[in-house]
Write an enzyme that holds these catalytic residues in place. Structure first.
Site, mmCIF file in Angstrom:
data_model
loop_
_atom_site.group_PDB
_atom_site.id
_atom_site.type_symbol
_atom_site.label_atom_id
_atom_site.label_comp_id
_atom_site.label_asym_id
_atom_site.label_seq_id
_atom_site.Cartn_x
_atom_site.Cartn_y
_atom_site.Cartn_z
ATOM 1 N N ASP A 4 0.746 -1.069 -0.243
ATOM 2 C CA ASP A 4 0.138 0.068 0.096
ATOM 3 C C ASP A 4 0.855 1.382 -0.198
ATOM 4 O O ASP A 4 2.044 1.157 0.101
ATOM 5 C CB ASP A 4 -0.916 0.063 1.299
ATOM 6 C CG ASP A 4 -1.786 1.126 1.383
ATOM 7 O OD1 ASP A 4 -2.318 1.461 0.384
ATOM 8 O OD2 ASP A 4 -1.762 1.657 2.562
ATOM 9 N N ASP A 39 -1.675 -0.932 6.117
ATOM 10 C CA ASP A 39 -2.022 -0.592 7.147
ATOM 11 C C ASP A 39 -3.488 -0.650 7.462
ATOM 12 O O ASP A 39 -3.896 0.034 8.461
ATOM 13 C CB ASP A 39 -1.502 0.802 7.327
ATOM 14 C CG ASP A 39 -2.253 1.790 6.771
ATOM 15 O OD1 ASP A 39 -2.381 1.764 5.374
ATOM 16 O OD2 ASP A 39 -2.876 3.031 7.074
ATOM 17 N N ASP A 84 -0.048 5.141 1.232
ATOM 18 C CA ASP A 84 -0.389 6.011 2.081
ATOM 19 C C ASP A 84 -0.551 5.334 3.476
ATOM 20 O O ASP A 84 -1.419 4.327 3.613
ATOM 21 C CB ASP A 84 -1.549 6.934 1.915
ATOM 22 C CG ASP A 84 -1.456 7.565 0.640
ATOM 23 O OD1 ASP A 84 -1.165 8.951 0.706
ATOM 24 O OD2 ASP A 84 -2.053 7.232 -0.476
#
Length: 236
Positions: free
Chosen positions: A15, A178, A17
């Site tokens: 991922d 995240d 961000d």
């Protein structure tokens, strides 16, 4: 959490961000510039952070309504989205920086000859430009954004597509992220899911639910290399 058997990993997907870089300040600045443009007062940065992760189209709806499930009418959304994209594109990396050990972790994995990919819900053009500005773009064989394919995370489609492009089985790819979207997409695609403890998502909370419990938790990206190379790590 016990590290799973990962001796067959042939690619690692990340991922963007909240995983490779901390971009909240720039996203919040763009969000509040957009709210000001639309005649609204600013939002706290932590509020904008809670709205990140499902693509910029959804972010604009949430920012305008100050609600995760909020929707505004199409004309108002289009006006705000056009402004947001223009502003954000011009201020992509004013404050955004890679997390402290991002580049070290990517360098270590690259040294193994494992292809690395980015799978983000951010628009592909913006993701590619941000990675370029952060001097990370050269680490990646493929960058997929939220608008690259008909579906984005938590759909497994971007992960399955990446595996197909790389010519590997999804089971041989790690998905590092995240958020719930990253873990759900990984599980649906049959990839191993790796949750980072330093991003925007609450990994402690996500780990309590079977559907969003990652296979493996890490506190820094170099831990991936260390566990792919256990003997090497011990020797050193």
């Amino acid at each position: 959490m016990t590290t799973p058997a990962i001796e067959h990993v042939q690619a690692v997907a990340f991922d963007l961000d909240g995983t490779l870089c901390d971009s909240v300040q720039d996203l919040a600045a763009a969000a509040n510039a957009t709210r000001e443009h639309m005649g609204l007062p600013p939002l706290p940065e932590h509020t904008v952070e809670s709205y990140v992760g499902d693509g910029l189209a959804n972010l604009v709806h949430r920012v305008l309504t100050d609600s995760r499930d909020g929707q505004v009418d199409q004309n108002r959304w289009e006006q705000a989205f056009t402004f947001f994209i223009r502003y954000y594109r011009e201020h992509l990396s004013v404050f955004t920086r890679p997390y402290p050990e991002t580049e070290a972790g990517l360098s270590l994995l690259k040294s193994l000859g494992i292809p690395l990919v980015v799978i983000t819900n951010k628009n592909e053009v913006l993701a590619a430009e941000l990675l370029k500005q952060l001097h990370l773009a050269d680490y990646f064989s493929l960058i997929l954004g939220g608008d690259s394919l008909p579906e984005k995370k938590p759909s497994p489609l971007p992960l399955l597509h990446a595996a197909e492009v790389l010519g590997i089985a999804p089971a041989d790819m790690l998905m590092v992220g995240d958020s719930a979207n990253d873990i759900l997409a990984a599980k649906a695609a049959g990839c191993l899911s790796v949750g980072v403890t330093f991003g925007y998502g609450d990994m402690t909370l996500l780990s309590q639910e079977p559907a969003t419990k990652p296979d493996w938790l890490i506190g820094s990206l170099p831990e991936i290399y260390e566990n792919l190379q256990p003997q090497k790590a011990q020797d050193e």
